[in-house]
Design a protein around this motif. Sequence first.
Motif, PDB file in Angstrom:
ATOM      1  N   GLU A 103      11.103  90.582  61.312  1.00 53.08           N
ATOM      2  CA  GLU A 103      11.431  89.433  61.942  1.00 53.08           C
ATOM      3  C   GLU A 103      10.378  88.831  62.818  1.00 53.08           C
ATOM      4  O   GLU A 103      10.351  87.670  62.965  1.00 53.08           O
ATOM      5  CB  GLU A 103      12.551  90.156  63.203  1.00 53.08           C
ATOM      6  N   MET A 104       9.233  89.420  62.891  1.00 48.88           N
ATOM      7  CA  MET A 104       8.306  89.011  63.537  1.00 48.88           C
ATOM      8  C   MET A 104       7.170  88.412  63.029  1.00 48.88           C
ATOM      9  O   MET A 104       6.066  87.866  63.542  1.00 48.88           O
ATOM     10  CB  MET A 104       7.759  90.106  64.543  1.00 48.88           C
ATOM     11  N   THR A 105       7.233  88.729  61.605  1.00 46.71           N
ATOM     12  CA  THR A 105       6.207  88.243  60.660  1.00 46.71           C
ATOM     13  C   THR A 105       6.285  87.227  59.793  1.00 46.71           C
ATOM     14  O   THR A 105       5.373  86.806  59.041  1.00 46.71           O
ATOM     15  CB  THR A 105       5.624  89.525  59.814  1.00 46.71           C
ATOM     16  N   ALA A 106       7.428  86.613  59.817  1.00 46.54           N
ATOM     17  CA  ALA A 106       8.115  85.319  59.098  1.00 46.54           C
ATOM     18  C   ALA A 106       9.033  84.400  59.820  1.00 46.54           C
ATOM     19  O   ALA A 106       9.792  85.212  60.598  1.00 46.54           O
ATOM     20  CB  ALA A 106       8.227  85.776  57.621  1.00 46.54           C
ATOM     21  N   PRO A 107       9.232  83.100  59.433  1.00 45.30           N
ATOM     22  CA  PRO A 107      10.236  82.424  59.684  1.00 45.30           C
ATOM     23  C   PRO A 107      11.617  83.074  59.470  1.00 45.30           C
ATOM     24  O   PRO A 107      11.614  83.770  58.259  1.00 45.30           O
ATOM     25  CB  PRO A 107       9.942  81.129  59.608  1.00 45.30           C
ATOM     26  N   ALA A 108      12.639  82.497  59.924  1.00 43.25           N
ATOM     27  CA  ALA A 108      14.035  82.805  59.893  1.00 43.25           C
ATOM     28  C   ALA A 108      14.439  82.811  58.381  1.00 43.25           C
ATOM     29  O   ALA A 108      15.174  83.641  57.631  1.00 43.25           O
ATOM     30  CB  ALA A 108      15.146  82.567  60.723  1.00 43.25           C
ATOM     31  N   GLU A 109      14.162  81.572  57.997  1.00 47.58           N
ATOM     32  CA  GLU A 109      14.434  81.271  56.399  1.00 47.58           C
ATOM     33  C   GLU A 109      13.889  82.303  55.264  1.00 47.58           C
ATOM     34  O   GLU A 109      14.437  82.713  54.592  1.00 47.58           O
ATOM     35  CB  GLU A 109      14.023  79.925  56.037  1.00 47.58           C
ATOM     36  N   GLU A 110      12.464  82.498  55.530  1.00 41.11           N
ATOM     37  CA  GLU A 110      11.809  83.315  54.619  1.00 41.11           C
ATOM     38  C   GLU A 110      12.247  84.757  54.938  1.00 41.11           C
ATOM     39  O   GLU A 110      12.621  85.551  53.870  1.00 41.11           O
ATOM     40  CB  GLU A 110      10.338  83.430  55.060  1.00 41.11           C
ATOM     41  N   ASN A 111      12.768  85.448  56.244  1.00 38.37           N
ATOM     42  CA  ASN A 111      13.284  86.569  56.242  1.00 38.37           C
ATOM     43  C   ASN A 111      14.826  86.579  55.712  1.00 38.37           C
ATOM     44  O   ASN A 111      14.934  87.820  55.032  1.00 38.37           O
ATOM     45  CB  ASN A 111      13.494  86.781  57.794  1.00 38.37           C
ATOM     46  N   TYR A 112      15.432  85.684  55.636  1.00 37.53           N
ATOM     47  CA  TYR A 112      16.807  85.780  54.958  1.00 37.53           C
ATOM     48  C   TYR A 112      16.607  85.652  53.478  1.00 37.53           C
ATOM     49  O   TYR A 112      17.516  86.648  52.783  1.00 37.53           O
ATOM     50  CB  TYR A 112      17.779  84.932  55.672  1.00 37.53           C
ATOM     51  N   LEU A 113      15.829  85.032  52.990  1.00 38.31           N
ATOM     52  CA  LEU A 113      15.425  85.135  51.459  1.00 38.31           C
ATOM     53  C   LEU A 113      15.021  86.770  51.181  1.00 38.31           C
ATOM     54  O   LEU A 113      15.595  87.210  50.226  1.00 38.31           O
ATOM     55  CB  LEU A 113      14.431  84.162  51.072  1.00 38.31           C
ATOM     56  N   PHE A 114      14.351  87.240  52.042  1.00 34.91           N
ATOM     57  CA  PHE A 114      13.787  88.657  51.774  1.00 34.91           C
ATOM     58  C   PHE A 114      14.800  89.667  51.953  1.00 34.91           C
ATOM     59  O   PHE A 114      15.014  90.537  51.218  1.00 34.91           O
ATOM     60  CB  PHE A 114      12.622  89.059  52.763  1.00 34.91           C
ATOM     61  N   TYR A 115      15.825  89.574  53.176  1.00 33.69           N
ATOM     62  CA  TYR A 115      16.964  90.518  53.072  1.00 33.69           C
ATOM     63  C   TYR A 115      17.813  90.432  51.893  1.00 33.69           C
ATOM     64  O   TYR A 115      18.157  91.409  51.388  1.00 33.69           O
ATOM     65  CB  TYR A 115      17.706  89.983  54.288  1.00 33.69           C
ATOM     66  N   HIS A 116      18.185  89.215  51.179  1.00 33.31           N
ATOM     67  CA  HIS A 116      18.998  88.998  50.142  1.00 33.31           C
ATOM     68  C   HIS A 116      17.991  89.871  48.983  1.00 33.31           C
ATOM     69  O   HIS A 116      18.788  90.459  48.218  1.00 33.31           O
ATOM     70  CB  HIS A 116      19.088  87.783  49.945  1.00 33.31           C
ATOM     71  N   LYS A 117      16.879  89.831  48.805  1.00 34.82           N
ATOM     72  CA  LYS A 117      16.249  90.354  47.773  1.00 34.82           C
ATOM     73  C   LYS A 117      16.381  91.747  47.876  1.00 34.82           C
ATOM     74  O   LYS A 117      16.520  92.697  46.870  1.00 34.82           O
ATOM     75  CB  LYS A 117      14.747  89.801  47.773  1.00 34.82           C
ATOM     76  N   LEU A 118      16.178  92.258  49.171  1.00 30.38           N
ATOM     77  CA  LEU A 118      16.380  93.863  49.346  1.00 30.38           C
ATOM     78  C   LEU A 118      17.778  94.307  48.852  1.00 30.38           C
ATOM     79  O   LEU A 118      17.904  95.441  48.460  1.00 30.38           O
ATOM     80  CB  LEU A 118      16.059  94.023  50.946  1.00 30.38           C
ATOM     81  N   PHE A 119      18.688  93.449  49.189  1.00 27.03           N
ATOM     82  CA  PHE A 119      20.204  93.698  49.007  1.00 27.03           C
ATOM     83  C   PHE A 119      20.448  93.716  47.379  1.00 27.03           C
ATOM     84  O   PHE A 119      21.373  94.216  46.810  1.00 27.03           O
ATOM     85  CB  PHE A 119      21.207  93.118  49.573  1.00 27.03           C
ATOM     86  N   GLU A 120      19.552  92.936  46.489  1.00 27.61           N
ATOM     87  CA  GLU A 120      19.665  93.139  45.198  1.00 27.61           C
ATOM     88  C   GLU A 120      19.656  94.637  44.599  1.00 27.61           C
ATOM     89  O   GLU A 120      19.995  94.716  43.441  1.00 27.61           O
ATOM     90  CB  GLU A 120      18.484  92.289  44.599  1.00 27.61           C
ATOM     91  N   ASN A 121      18.764  95.659  45.329  1.00 22.48           N
ATOM     92  CA  ASN A 121      18.997  96.792  44.850  1.00 22.48           C
ATOM     93  C   ASN A 121      20.029  97.516  45.212  1.00 22.48           C
ATOM     94  O   ASN A 121      20.625  97.739  46.419  1.00 22.48           O
ATOM     95  CB  ASN A 121      17.600  97.743  45.330  1.00 22.48           C
ATOM     96  N   PRO A 122      21.059  97.752  44.164  1.00 30.17           N
ATOM     97  CA  PRO A 122      22.389  98.166  44.516  1.00 30.17           C
ATOM     98  C   PRO A 122      22.638  99.493  45.454  1.00 30.17           C
ATOM     99  O   PRO A 122      23.445  99.829  45.936  1.00 30.17           O
ATOM    100  CB  PRO A 122      23.003  98.578  43.187  1.00 30.17           C
ATOM    101  N   LYS A 123      21.388 100.233  45.603  1.00 30.14           N
ATOM    102  CA  LYS A 123      21.493 101.398  46.226  1.00 30.14           C
ATOM    103  C   LYS A 123      21.458 101.332  47.687  1.00 30.14           C
ATOM    104  O   LYS A 123      21.966 101.977  48.614  1.00 30.14           O
ATOM    105  CB  LYS A 123      20.071 102.360  46.128  1.00 30.14           C
ATOM    106  N   ILE A 124      20.858 100.036  48.110  1.00 26.85           N
ATOM    107  CA  ILE A 124      20.967  99.789  49.667  1.00 26.85           C
ATOM    108  C   ILE A 124      22.161  99.086  50.247  1.00 26.85           C
ATOM    109  O   ILE A 124      22.781  98.248  49.718  1.00 26.85           O
ATOM    110  CB  ILE A 124      20.063  98.687  49.851  1.00 26.85           C
ATOM    111  N   LYS A 125      22.830  99.997  51.123  1.00 26.26           N
ATOM    112  CA  LYS A 125      24.096  99.791  51.660  1.00 26.26           C
ATOM    113  C   LYS A 125      23.965  99.035  53.153  1.00 26.26           C
ATOM    114  O   LYS A 125      24.640  98.102  53.632  1.00 26.26           O
ATOM    115  CB  LYS A 125      25.032 100.822  52.201  1.00 26.26           C
TER     116      LYS A 125
END
Length: 194
Positions: A103-125
């Motif tokens: 949250e503190m190292t990038a703007p919100a738009e970039e962070n949400y793109l990153f969160y979506h990429k993290l959730f692309e791994n099906p193991k992450i709940k």
Amino acid sequence: MDQYNNEFYEKYKAYITEDGVRQRHDCIFGMVCHQFKFDDVLDLGCGRQTEFLIYTSPKQYIGIDLAAAAPNIVGDYRKDLNLINNTINKYNLTSIVSLFSIEMTAPAEENYLFYHKLFENPKIKYILSSGGYYSKNKTQAIIEETGILTSYQTIEPIEDALNDTFDEIRFTFSCPSKLFGEDVIEVWKLMERN
């Protein structure tokens, strides 16, 4: 963004043990770990303190950070999604935490793109991520903190984050401290895969 330095890490070590900070963070940890499964955890931006590990004792814990100490992994999680996915798959991790890093190292738009990429791994709940803002400067996206670093503030409204990939719950509260002052509002985001 400015690099963290030894002075900051020493101050941060004291910060996470302050009574008021501990009460608020332990309250969040208690709620989240009681209701959701944060047993097998990847910590992005774990730093040198590994707060989540120390105060929650998950079954499995691996951190990734440029300043990580063994047995955690030294790396730039923002630039190496393969490292993240390989670590998740190798250790069968199911949740991610990022305390005052994503949250503190990038703007919100970039962070949400990153969160979506993290959730692309099906193991992450689940993902638990925290940031904050200064109430007197809550219209500024970027702010200088502690005279040591520049941070992005978590000021975007929750309705901007609605999506089909994950649901988000926010916890927002005042968290005064010696390091960050009296004006800090912490914003904790709990994201759960849909």
